[in-house]
Design an enzyme around this catalytic site. Structure first.
Site, PDB file in Angstrom:
ATOM      1  N   ARG A  69      -6.762  -0.375 -13.445  1.00 30.36           N
ATOM      2  CA  ARG A  69      -5.434   0.167 -13.126  1.00 30.36           C
ATOM      3  C   ARG A  69      -4.546   0.124 -14.366  1.00 30.36           C
ATOM      4  O   ARG A  69      -4.355  -0.939 -14.954  1.00 30.36           O
ATOM      5  CB  ARG A  69      -4.839  -0.698 -12.020  1.00 30.36           C
ATOM      6  N   ARG A  98       3.892  -7.141 -11.091  1.00 34.87           N
ATOM      7  CA  ARG A  98       3.069  -5.928 -11.238  1.00 34.87           C
ATOM      8  C   ARG A  98       3.871  -4.795 -11.880  1.00 34.87           C
ATOM      9  O   ARG A  98       5.031  -4.968 -12.241  1.00 34.87           O
ATOM     10  CB  ARG A  98       2.586  -5.492  -9.851  1.00 34.87           C
ATOM     11  N   LYS A 113       0.923 -12.058  -5.829  1.00 32.96           N
ATOM     12  CA  LYS A 113       1.436 -10.871  -6.510  1.00 32.96           C
ATOM     13  C   LYS A 113       2.952 -10.755  -6.329  1.00 32.96           C
ATOM     14  O   LYS A 113       3.516 -11.301  -5.358  1.00 32.96           O
ATOM     15  CB  LYS A 113       0.750  -9.620  -5.967  1.00 32.96           C
ATOM     16  N   LYS A 173       6.322  -7.894  -6.768  1.00 34.64           N
ATOM     17  CA  LYS A 173       6.615  -6.477  -6.989  1.00 34.64           C
ATOM     18  C   LYS A 173       8.113  -6.198  -7.116  1.00 34.64           C
ATOM     19  O   LYS A 173       8.900  -6.724  -6.327  1.00 34.64           O
ATOM     20  CB  LYS A 173       6.026  -5.662  -5.851  1.00 34.64           C
ATOM     21  N   CYS A 179      -3.549   5.118   1.770  1.00 42.22           N
ATOM     22  CA  CYS A 179      -4.109   4.252   0.725  1.00 42.22           C
ATOM     23  C   CYS A 179      -5.538   4.693   0.417  1.00 42.22           C
ATOM     24  O   CYS A 179      -6.110   5.528   1.102  1.00 42.22           O
ATOM     25  CB  CYS A 179      -4.077   2.807   1.180  1.00 42.22           C
ATOM     26  N   CYS A 216     -12.525   0.388  -1.701  1.00 39.85           N
ATOM     27  CA  CYS A 216     -11.759  -0.819  -1.400  1.00 39.85           C
ATOM     28  C   CYS A 216     -12.587  -1.831  -0.607  1.00 39.85           C
ATOM     29  O   CYS A 216     -13.082  -1.519   0.487  1.00 39.85           O
ATOM     30  CB  CYS A 216     -10.494  -0.468  -0.619  1.00 39.85           C
ATOM     31  N   CYS A 253      -6.491  -0.835   6.381  1.00 35.05           N
ATOM     32  CA  CYS A 253      -6.508  -2.209   6.886  1.00 35.05           C
ATOM     33  C   CYS A 253      -5.050  -2.682   6.933  1.00 35.05           C
ATOM     34  O   CYS A 253      -4.158  -2.013   6.401  1.00 35.05           O
ATOM     35  CB  CYS A 253      -7.370  -3.114   5.997  1.00 35.05           C
ATOM     36  N   CYS A 303      -1.194  -1.180   2.015  1.00 35.12           N
ATOM     37  CA  CYS A 303      -0.979  -0.546   0.709  1.00 35.12           C
ATOM     38  C   CYS A 303      -0.280   0.807   0.831  1.00 35.12           C
ATOM     39  O   CYS A 303       0.493   1.183  -0.045  1.00 35.12           O
ATOM     40  CB  CYS A 303      -2.308  -0.361  -0.010  1.00 35.12           C
TER      41      CYS A 303
HETATM   42 FE1  SRM Z   1      -2.655  -2.637  -2.419  1.00 36.64          FE
HETATM   43  C1  SRM Z   1      -5.058  -4.973  -2.269  1.00 36.64           C
HETATM   44  C2  SRM Z   1      -4.882  -0.471  -3.493  1.00 36.64           C
HETATM   45  C3  SRM Z   1      -0.121  -0.664  -3.297  1.00 36.64           C
HETATM   46  C4  SRM Z   1      -0.538  -4.498  -0.382  1.00 36.64           C
HETATM   47  N1  SRM Z   1      -4.608  -2.801  -2.842  1.00 36.64           N
HETATM   48  C5  SRM Z   1      -5.402  -3.905  -2.720  1.00 36.64           C
HETATM   49  C6  SRM Z   1      -6.789  -3.630  -3.321  1.00 36.64           C
HETATM   50  C7  SRM Z   1      -6.758  -4.049  -4.760  1.00 36.64           C
HETATM   51  C8  SRM Z   1      -7.980  -4.212  -2.554  1.00 36.64           C
HETATM   52  C9  SRM Z   1      -8.481  -5.593  -2.928  1.00 36.64           C
HETATM   53  O1  SRM Z   1      -7.684  -6.534  -3.048  1.00 36.64           O
HETATM   54  O2  SRM Z   1      -9.707  -5.725  -3.063  1.00 36.64           O
HETATM   55  C10 SRM Z   1      -6.832  -2.074  -3.195  1.00 36.64           C
HETATM   56  C11 SRM Z   1      -7.738  -1.336  -4.176  1.00 36.64           C
HETATM   57  C12 SRM Z   1      -8.377  -0.166  -3.487  1.00 36.64           C
HETATM   58  C13 SRM Z   1      -9.094   0.742  -4.395  1.00 36.64           C
HETATM   59  O3  SRM Z   1     -10.329   0.876  -4.245  1.00 36.64           O
HETATM   60  O4  SRM Z   1      -8.476   1.373  -5.239  1.00 36.64           O
HETATM   61  C14 SRM Z   1      -5.369  -1.738  -3.207  1.00 36.64           C
HETATM   62  N2  SRM Z   1      -2.538  -0.957  -3.328  1.00 36.64           N
HETATM   63  C15 SRM Z   1      -3.570  -0.124  -3.616  1.00 36.64           C
HETATM   64  C16 SRM Z   1      -3.072   1.229  -4.077  1.00 36.64           C
HETATM   65  C17 SRM Z   1      -3.982   1.897  -5.099  1.00 36.64           C
HETATM   66  C18 SRM Z   1      -2.863   2.126  -2.829  1.00 36.64           C
HETATM   67  C19 SRM Z   1      -2.371   3.514  -3.073  1.00 36.64           C
HETATM   68  O5  SRM Z   1      -2.541   4.300  -2.152  1.00 36.64           O
HETATM   69  O6  SRM Z   1      -1.804   3.852  -4.110  1.00 36.64           O
HETATM   70  C20 SRM Z   1      -1.687   0.818  -4.612  1.00 36.64           C
HETATM   71  C21 SRM Z   1      -1.727   0.349  -6.046  1.00 36.64           C
HETATM   72  C22 SRM Z   1      -0.347   0.136  -6.571  1.00 36.64           C
HETATM   73  C23 SRM Z   1      -0.276  -0.264  -8.023  1.00 36.64           C
HETATM   74  O7  SRM Z   1      -0.313   0.611  -8.905  1.00 36.64           O
HETATM   75  O8  SRM Z   1      -0.123  -1.455  -8.304  1.00 36.64           O
HETATM   76  C24 SRM Z   1      -1.389  -0.362  -3.703  1.00 36.64           C
HETATM   77  N3  SRM Z   1      -0.671  -2.639  -1.971  1.00 36.64           N
HETATM   78  C25 SRM Z   1       0.183  -1.651  -2.355  1.00 36.64           C
HETATM   79  C26 SRM Z   1       1.414  -1.746  -1.634  1.00 36.64           C
HETATM   80  C27 SRM Z   1       2.601  -0.805  -1.768  1.00 36.64           C
HETATM   81  C28 SRM Z   1       3.460  -1.181  -2.951  1.00 36.64           C
HETATM   82  O9  SRM Z   1       3.114  -2.018  -3.774  1.00 36.64           O
HETATM   83  O10 SRM Z   1       4.536  -0.607  -3.068  1.00 36.64           O
HETATM   84  C29 SRM Z   1       1.287  -2.830  -0.781  1.00 36.64           C
HETATM   85  C30 SRM Z   1       2.324  -3.273   0.288  1.00 36.64           C
HETATM   86  C31 SRM Z   1       3.510  -3.923  -0.293  1.00 36.64           C
HETATM   87  C32 SRM Z   1       3.264  -5.384  -0.529  1.00 36.64           C
HETATM   88  O11 SRM Z   1       2.655  -5.730  -1.535  1.00 36.64           O
HETATM   89  O12 SRM Z   1       3.660  -6.190   0.316  1.00 36.64           O
HETATM   90  C33 SRM Z   1      -0.023  -3.398  -1.017  1.00 36.64           C
HETATM   91  N4  SRM Z   1      -2.736  -4.529  -1.509  1.00 36.64           N
HETATM   92  C34 SRM Z   1      -1.789  -5.050  -0.668  1.00 36.64           C
HETATM   93  C35 SRM Z   1      -2.288  -6.282  -0.118  1.00 36.64           C
HETATM   94  C36 SRM Z   1      -1.533  -7.206   0.867  1.00 36.64           C
HETATM   95  C37 SRM Z   1      -0.655  -8.168   0.130  1.00 36.64           C
HETATM   96  C38 SRM Z   1      -0.053  -9.193   1.037  1.00 36.64           C
HETATM   97  O13 SRM Z   1       1.076  -9.583   0.788  1.00 36.64           O
HETATM   98  O14 SRM Z   1      -0.706  -9.652   1.977  1.00 36.64           O
HETATM   99  C39 SRM Z   1      -3.595  -6.443  -0.633  1.00 36.64           C
HETATM  100  C40 SRM Z   1      -4.567  -7.597  -0.328  1.00 36.64           C
HETATM  101  C41 SRM Z   1      -4.235  -8.852  -1.065  1.00 36.64           C
HETATM  102  O15 SRM Z   1      -3.395  -8.912  -1.954  1.00 36.64           O
HETATM  103  O16 SRM Z   1      -4.854  -9.852  -0.710  1.00 36.64           O
HETATM  104  C42 SRM Z   1      -3.847  -5.330  -1.477  1.00 36.64           C
HETATM  105 FE1  SF4 Z   2      -7.704  -1.320   0.840  1.00 35.81          FE
HETATM  106 FE2  SF4 Z   2      -6.367  -2.155   2.927  1.00 35.81          FE
HETATM  107 FE3  SF4 Z   2      -5.084  -1.637   0.687  1.00 35.81          FE
HETATM  108 FE4  SF4 Z   2      -6.026   0.343   2.079  1.00 35.81          FE
HETATM  109  S1  SF4 Z   2      -4.482  -1.101   2.772  1.00 35.81           S
HETATM  110  S2  SF4 Z   2      -6.297   0.092  -0.152  1.00 35.81           S
HETATM  111  S3  SF4 Z   2      -7.864  -0.505   2.918  1.00 35.81           S
HETATM  112  S4  SF4 Z   2      -6.544  -3.250   0.962  1.00 35.81           S
END
Ligand code: SRM
Ligand code: SF4
Length: 609
Positions: free
Chosen positions: A84, A152, A233, A235, A456, A462, A501, A505
């Site tokens: 990323r 981030r 993390k 943000k 997402c 993922c 899930c 995201c």
């Molecule tokens: Fe996310 C984890 C993709 C924005 C909440 N996110 C992941 C992972 C890395 C899966 C993993 O941990 O193994 C995903 C990678 C999938 C892949 O194959 O690419 C993933 N997240 C994404 C992206 C690519 C989704 C998208 O459609 O664009 C976004 C990347 C943003 C970036 O450039 O940094 C992305 N993730 C978000 C957001 C929205 C935001 O940041 O504005 C959220 C919700 C807001 C928040 O953080 O509360 C989000 N991602 C999560 C979480 C849950 C965190 C939590 O507090 O519980 C995980 C899982 C974790 O961290 O354990 C996660």
């Molecule tokens: Fe993966 Fe769940 Fe984030 Fe979608 S919401 S990219 S399935 S970790």
């Protein structure tokens, strides 16, 4: 070289190592990454290295679709890496875009724009990761801190409008980004062979100042993050009213500028947003951010450091599911949290937060004036996926040709679209012609809901996905679009978001409709957020089959059409007539959180003995 075992089953020590231990022992996030990537005999890296790798901007993944078949055949998983790139405010030059486009040919052949304004490459093989990171850095961007328990990519308003407030907001995203970059020479040593930085490359005005900061990486403990970094993390985003394109209330920290006599006087700061949850676990839930205070511009970055260090010192380090700052804010209470942040800001005056009013999270697609005689064009990109899929818009070819010929700066938006900035009006037709040649049409004929719907990534990359998302939502919207047209709602602002899930995201929990994967082709359905991004949706249906989602949506749309008042948007109709997710937080949440806080306090006491 000692390599820890590949699976916990063969190495009981590793299975016990917590993320906190791994960080603590990592020697500035170095671990054994360099050795393991140099060892061609290893098909992948152990879990503890994967924990550290995230801080460097990469995740180890395997092809989820092939997993069962390979396992049946007794074969290793199809391992690869997601990488990323970070771009504060989504800003990327044409040259940097072209480098990413070239790099994706060494990976899955696609780029994935992220909804935090970054770019992901999927499917990078272990032997190629170093070259990819090296080339991203030489483009002037970096992957450092794109993932991991640190601040981030900092989000900022995407529209490249040339005025004082937009200039200051972008400056702030860059200041925040630099202040919270983790400091250790591990990144340069591992990926750049210790090269740190080429002095000529640093002088290039296009080079992101973050990359320059890598040169200044001191040895020893990180000045902000210490030895164990943050509990989770973190943000941060900046929004300029009335646009909430960055989805401010979903962020750990948000900033909103206030102008006095045409200049930015200060920022209102919000804290404690975050969306991750687990199905059925009451102690985990999404929260919208709350106002903290207002500070003068010159104190914003220091105030943010006080917030980050409050989370560093008070966040939950025993339970990662409750480790985000939203839980710290809930545990301390917003007043307690504010008092602690203020205590860390001696001599800095804070004021009551000012009122914030947003109109929408949507991007304004199409051509617009920038305010300096030039134009910008916001181009719709389906699900942020830049590829050349047969029979679909050739996004890769189109943006490549524009980067090569028009050479304009680009912006990745929080809705995973692309803005082409600084376009000379004389080039407008040329840009339109290039897009049309590659089948990238203006989104004029789309329903308004379609233009902003996002999913997402989910399958196949993922590791956490429970169901399809990016690959499912376009088909679902194909069925929702005709319903919107039939009900004469094609131009209504209605926000649809999907995730594979409950981690959220795709930011589904403040959408009008949020589809949240719980099993293959089964989704929990949340309804009643707002296109303004300022209200949580509530759980309406625990489990709906993918093919039944449009029918469920239809029921709400029919009721909306029948009951709406003049000019009332879906979000306002819902709030007037139904119960939204803004219902009081259930008592059980506080009980479970208090139990966890007590456990944390107990552990601190033991450690202090
Ligand atoms: Fe996310 C984890 C993709 C924005 C909440 N996110 C992941 C992972 C890395 C899966 C993993 O941990 O193994 C995903 C990678 C999938 C892949 O194959 O690419 C993933 N997240 C994404 C992206 C690519 C989704 C998208 O459609 O664009 C976004 C990347 C943003 C970036 O450039 O940094 C992305 N993730 C978000 C957001 C929205 C935001 O940041 O504005 C959220 C919700 C807001 C928040 O953080 O509360 C989000 N991602 C999560 C979480 C849950 C965190 C939590 O507090 O519980 C995980 C899982 C974790 O961290 O354990 C996660
Ligand atoms: Fe993966 Fe769940 Fe984030 Fe979608 S919401 S990219 S399935 S970790």
């Amino acid at each position: 070289m000692t390599i820890r075992a590949l699976t916990p089953a063969v190495n009981p020590i590793m299975s016990k190592a917590s993320v906190e231990d791994i960080k603590l022992e990592s020697q500035g996030l170095r671990g054994q990454i360099a050795e393991q990537f140099a060892d061609a005999a290893l098909s992948h890296v152990p879990d503890d290295s994967n924990v550290l790798l995230k801080f460097h901007g990469s995740y180890q993944q395997d092809d989820r679709v092939l997993r069962a078949k390979l396992s049946k055949e007794g074969k290793d998983k199809a391992w690869s890496f997601m990488i990323r790139s970070k771009m504060p405010g989504g800003r990327i030059s044409s040259e940097q875009w072209l480098i990413h486009d070239d790099l994706c040919t060494k990976a899955s052949g696609t780029l994935r724009l992220t909804n935090r304004q970054g770019i992901q490459l999927h499917g990078v093989l272990k032997g190629g990761l170093k070259e990819v990171i090296h080339n991203v850095c030489h483009s002037g961007l970096s992957t450092m801190g794109a993932c991991g328990d640190v601040v981030r990519n900092t989000m900022g308003p995407a529209a490249p409008i040339k005025d004082a407030v937009h200039a200051d907001a972008q400056k702030l995203t860059e200041e925040i980004s630099q202040r919270f970059l983790w400091r250790s020479s591990a990144y340069a040593d591992i990926w750049l062979d210790g090269e740190k930085i080429d002095p000529d490359w640093v002088k290039d005005p296009e080079v992101n100042p973050e990359v320059r900061a890598l040169t200044a990486a001191p040895e020893g403990d990180d000045p902000i993050y210490g030895k164990v970094y943050l509990p989770r993390k973190f943000k941060i985003a900046v929004a300029i009213q009335p646009s909430n394109d960055v989805d401010l209330y979903s962020q750990d920290v948000g900033f909103v500028p206030h102008l006095v006599n045409g200049a930015v006087e200060g920022y209102t700061i919000t804290v404690g947003g975050g969306f991750g949850m687990s199905h059925g676990q009451l102690s985990t839930r999404p929260f919208l951010a709350q106002p903290l205070f207002y500070v003068k511009r010159e104190h914003v970055v220091d105030a943010t450091e006080a917030i980050v260090t409050t989370q560093r010192d008070h966040g939950n380090r025993t339970e990662r599911k409750n480790a985000r700052m939203k839980y710290t804010v809930q545990t301390m209470g917003i007043d307690g949290f504010r008092a602690e942040v203020q205590r860390r800001l001696p001599g800095i005056e804070t004021f009551p937060a000012k009122a914030i009013q947003f109109d929408s999270v949507e991007d304004k697609l199409g051509w617009h004036e920038q305010g300096d005689g030039k134009l910008y064009l916001a181009v719709y990109v389906s699900m942020g996926r830049i590829d050349n899929k047969p029979g679909a818009p050739q996004y890769r070819a189109a943006f490549r040709e524009i980067a090569e010929t028009i050479k304009c700066p680009l912006v990745v938006t929080p809705n995973t679209n692309v803005i082409l900035a600084d376009i000379d009006p004389a080039d407008k037709d040329k840009v339109d012609a290039i897009l049309a040649k590659h089948g990238v049409v203006h989104a004029d004929g789309f329903t308004r809901a379609r233009k902003v719907a996002h999913a997402c990534v989910a399958l196949p990359t993922c590791g956490l996905s429970l169901s399809e998302s990016e690959r499912a939502l376009p088909g679902i919207m194909d069925k929702i679009d005709p319903i919107l047209r039939e009900l004469d709602l094609a131009d209504e602002p209605i926000l649809f978001r999907m995730t594979g899930c409950p981690n959220g995201c795709g930011r589904p929990y403040n959408a009008d409709f949020g589809f949240v994967g719980r099993a293959p082709n089964k989704y929990a359905m949340f309804v009643g957020g707002s296109v303004r991004g300022d209200r949580l949706a509530g759980l309406e249906f625990k489990s709906v089959l993918g093919e039944d989602l449009p029918g469920k949506v239809r029921e709400f749309l029919v009721a909306f059409k029948a009951e709406r008042k003049d000019g009332e948007i879906f979000a306002d109709w819902f709030a007037r007539t139904r119960t939204t997710g803004e219902a009081p937080v259930p008592e059980q949440f506080h009980i479970e959180l208090a139990e966890r806080a007590a456990k944390l306090a107990g552990q601190k006491a033991v450690a202090a003995e």
